[in-house]
Design an enzyme around this catalytic site. Structure first.
Site, PDB file in Angstrom:
ATOM      1  CG  HIS A 158     108.949  35.495 -11.435  1.00  0.00           C
ATOM      2  ND1 HIS A 158     109.654  34.844 -10.447  1.00  0.00           N
ATOM      3  CD2 HIS A 158     109.807  35.599 -12.479  1.00  0.00           C
ATOM      4  CE1 HIS A 158     110.880  34.580 -10.863  1.00  0.00           C
ATOM      5  NE2 HIS A 158     110.999  35.034 -12.095  1.00  0.00           N
ATOM      6  CG  ASP A 366     100.783  35.492  -4.659  1.00  0.00           C
ATOM      7  OD1 ASP A 366     101.666  35.837  -5.459  1.00  0.00           O
ATOM      8  OD2 ASP A 366     100.809  35.755  -3.444  1.00  0.00           O
TER       9      ASP A 366
HETATM   10  C1  GDG Z   1     106.403  37.462  -7.070  1.00  0.00           C
HETATM   11  C2  GDG Z   1     105.031  36.835  -7.328  1.00  0.00           C
HETATM   12  C3  GDG Z   1     105.993  34.597  -6.774  1.00  0.00           C
HETATM   13  C4  GDG Z   1     108.100  39.782   2.331  1.00  0.00           C
HETATM   14  N1  GDG Z   1     108.059  40.722   3.295  1.00  0.00           N
HETATM   15  C5  GDG Z   1     109.326  40.881   3.712  1.00  0.00           C
HETATM   16  C6  GDG Z   1     110.134  40.020   2.975  1.00  0.00           C
HETATM   17  N2  GDG Z   1     109.363  39.356   2.133  1.00  0.00           N
HETATM   18  C7  GDG Z   1     109.872  38.321   1.215  1.00  0.00           C
HETATM   19  C8  GDG Z   1     109.319  36.954   1.541  1.00  0.00           C
HETATM   20  C9  GDG Z   1     109.413  36.257   0.190  1.00  0.00           C
HETATM   21  C10 GDG Z   1     109.268  37.410  -0.792  1.00  0.00           C
HETATM   22  O1  GDG Z   1     109.506  38.622  -0.094  1.00  0.00           O
HETATM   23  C11 GDG Z   1     107.849  37.516  -1.328  1.00  0.00           C
HETATM   24  O2  GDG Z   1     107.664  36.550  -2.272  1.00  0.00           O
HETATM   25  P1  GDG Z   1     106.201  36.122  -2.712  1.00  0.00           P
HETATM   26  O3  GDG Z   1     106.323  34.934  -3.572  1.00  0.00           O
HETATM   27  O4  GDG Z   1     105.393  35.828  -1.495  1.00  0.00           O
HETATM   28  O5  GDG Z   1     105.525  37.382  -3.423  1.00  0.00           O
HETATM   29  P2  GDG Z   1     105.964  38.549  -4.503  1.00  0.00           P
HETATM   30  O6  GDG Z   1     106.900  39.510  -3.910  1.00  0.00           O
HETATM   31  O7  GDG Z   1     104.672  39.121  -4.978  1.00  0.00           O
HETATM   32  O8  GDG Z   1     106.693  37.759  -5.693  1.00  0.00           O
HETATM   33  C12 GDG Z   1     104.854  35.570  -6.486  1.00  0.00           C
HETATM   34  C13 GDG Z   1     107.352  35.276  -6.658  1.00  0.00           C
HETATM   35  O9  GDG Z   1     107.399  36.466  -7.461  1.00  0.00           O
HETATM   36  C14 GDG Z   1     108.493  34.360  -7.099  1.00  0.00           C
HETATM   37  O10 GDG Z   1     108.305  33.872  -8.385  1.00  0.00           O
HETATM   38  O11 GDG Z   1     105.927  33.533  -5.829  1.00  0.00           O
HETATM   39  O12 GDG Z   1     103.622  34.963  -6.765  1.00  0.00           O
HETATM   40  O13 GDG Z   1     103.979  37.764  -7.063  1.00  0.00           O
HETATM   41  O14 GDG Z   1     110.654  35.672   0.008  1.00  0.00           O
HETATM   42  O15 GDG Z   1     110.083  36.369   2.543  1.00  0.00           O
HETATM   43  N3  GDG Z   1     111.469  39.938   3.135  1.00  0.00           N
HETATM   44  C15 GDG Z   1     112.032  40.734   4.068  1.00  0.00           C
HETATM   45  N4  GDG Z   1     111.292  41.599   4.833  1.00  0.00           N
HETATM   46  C16 GDG Z   1     109.943  41.703   4.695  1.00  0.00           C
HETATM   47  O16 GDG Z   1     109.314  42.501   5.394  1.00  0.00           O
HETATM   48  N5  GDG Z   1     113.344  40.675   4.262  1.00  0.00           N
END
Ligand code: GDG
Length: 462
Positions: A158, A366
């Site tokens: 990921h 990322d």
């Molecule tokens: C890893 C990889 C890759 C965020 N703040 C809140 C919240 N979120 C949710 C978002 C989104 C998720 O968390 C974050 O996903 P990301 O992809 O942006 O980043 P990582 O957590 O670092 O995820 C990344 C991912 O895995 C999937 O393969 O894309 O590159 O680092 O869904 O909405 N959700 C809630 N409250 C928050 O304050 N409920």
């Protein structure tokens, strides 16, 4: 249909769909269809537990079996905090300066992967296909093979895979990369990650390139490919229009009726470029006074891994930056930055995305970044917001109609925010339409299906 077994560090109950998020739901529906098994850490830390030991718990969630293992404090600290989040996370995000190469961590990392293999092996049936997720579990297939497992096993990373020279800073890099050759299929987020793997495999592991995407080394053949992860577009759209989403949208619209909103949403993590973003916003206010008293940056930084030292340093830096921007530019009736160090309920996030005129998704590195895709899915196509996206996010390979920025360049980023706030409606609509099409075409269902089809087609060629 073969039974699917998913293995990840944490296990989510897919029935709690809204809390779990799109990934858990997408994996959950594939698990449900095949009456599958989801295996991982229970989240319980046993303070005086013996290293390498942990109780197995199983329970049914509809047709899905959830199987979880407890970890001893020593294992948790060395496997999870130490090696996974103190070595692999920073190095894979190109942050050698933040890595803590404490020699003790690797033992815990191997021990937990061996523990998982031992506990999982008796639960696996002939014909099952196994899908292992993320950097915590790179050597798990090798441990399962050592116990005699011959099933098809796939791995999805990921987070990004760095170039070979950066990877080589990890003392155990050869062992880690050799472990990947125990899989039949390895999936990456982007073509860049795949290229890094290909270079490592050929130069360091002297792998032979077979037909497209196939590598042969260490007496095994592996298929490697990019499968950019997506979101559940319909789920985000539905949450945007549901009560909580609408209420959030209306409340924020009324509260900020005289302001223009910029939005950032992420876990508080040094890979996400938060200080750089705040500095760019400060430059914007300094250079373009028209945004004074009119533009507010809402920054949600949800708590994450707070026991890792580099995270508490980041927290202090952010608090100080927000304080100084608000102190320097704020008015009695206007605060430039609204910084919230709390989790926002998932069902309310889409309403927040929709009310923002500009999303700032500017990580330093990322794997993909799902926030960028969620923001696009939550917009009103008739009056969409603008996505500012770091060129260093995996998502930038797909989302070329966003305004792409270099997050290290504060002046450049300030100019781009200014451009976004002045973008004419037809241009916003045209960019959004193309972005939404791509987010929809490559959604989480496409990701899951294309990975599983490729895994099923791959043979165990020893
Ligand atoms: C890893 C990889 C890759 C965020 N703040 C809140 C919240 N979120 C949710 C978002 C989104 C998720 O968390 C974050 O996903 P990301 O992809 O942006 O980043 P990582 O957590 O670092 O995820 C990344 C991912 O895995 C999937 O393969 O894309 O590159 O680092 O869904 O909405 N959700 C809630 N409250 C928050 O304050 N409920």
């Amino acid at each position: 249909m073969a039974r699917l077994v998913v293995i990840s560090n944490r296990v989510a109950d897919p029935r709690k769909a809204t809390a779990a998020g799109g990934l858990a739901v997408a994996l959950g529906s594939a698990l449900n269809a095949s009456g599958g098994l989801w295996f991982g850490w229970s989240g319980t830390i046993v303070e005086d537990g013996a290293p390498g030991e942990g109780e197995l718990h199983t329970h049914q969630a509809g047709r899905i079996t959830l199987a979880t293992v407890d970890l001893s404090r020593e294992d948790h600290d060395s496997y999870y905090l130490g090696y996974s989040n103190g070595v692999l996370w920073p190095v894979f995000h190109y942050r050698l300066d933040l890595a803590d190469f404490d020699a003790g961590y690797i033992d815990g990392y191997r021990r937990v992967n061996q523990l998982f293999a031992r506990k999982l092996m008796p639960l696996i049936r002939p014909g099952d296909i196994l899908w292992i997720h993320d950097y915590h579990l790179i050597p798990l297939a090798a441990e399962l093979r050592a116990l005699g497992c011959t099933n098809h096993i796939g791995f999805f990373l990921h987070i990004p895979l760095p170039p070979p020279l950066i990877l080589a800073a990890i003392p155990q890099h050869e062992w880690l990369m050799r472990s990947l050759f125990s899989y039949d299929l390895v999936g990456f987020q982007s073509e860049t990650d795949l290229m890094h793997f290909s270079r490592y495999a050929q130069k360091e592991a002297h792998a032979e390139m077979l037909d497209t995407g196939h590598f042969r080394a260490f007496n095994r053949t592996l298929r490697a490919e990019a499968f950019p992860i997506g979101i559940d577009v319909d789920e985000i759209a539905a949450l945007t229009h549901a009560d909580d989403g609408r209420e959030m949208f209306e409340r924020m619209r009324d509260e900020y009726s005289r302001r223009r909103l910029l939005l950032g949403v992420e876990r508080l993590d040094y890979s996400k470029g938060l200080p750089q973003r705040l500095k760019a916003f400060r430059k914007l206010l300094g250079k373009y006074p028209e945004h004074l008293n009119s533009t507010t940056l809402i920054q949600i930084a949800s708590p994450s891994r707070e026991t890792v030292g580099s995270y508490s340093d980041l927290l202090r830096e952010l608090e100080s930056l927000c304080g100084s921007i608000n102190g320097d530019y704020g008015e009695l009736d206007w605060m430039p930055v609204r910084y919230i160090h709390r989790n926002v309920a998932r069902k309310r996030l889409p309403g927040l995305y929709r009310v923002a005129e500009v999303a700032l998704v500017t990580p330093l590195r990322d794997g993909m970044n799902l926030v960028a895709k969620e923001f696009i899915a939550a917009q009103d196509p008739a009056n969409p917001g603008v996505l500012i996206l770091s060129r260093f996010a995996g998502a930038a390979e797909q989302l070329q109609e966003a305004l792409l920025v270099n997050p290290y360049d504060a002046d450049g980023m300030a100019e781009t925010i200014h451009q976004a706030l002045r973008m004419p409606l037809p241009e916003r609509q045209a960019r959004h339409q193309q972005l939404l099409q791509r987010v929809r075409n490559f959604d989480v269902h496409w990701w899951r299906n294309s990975f599983l089809e490729a895994l099923q087609a791959s043979g165990t060629k020893d």
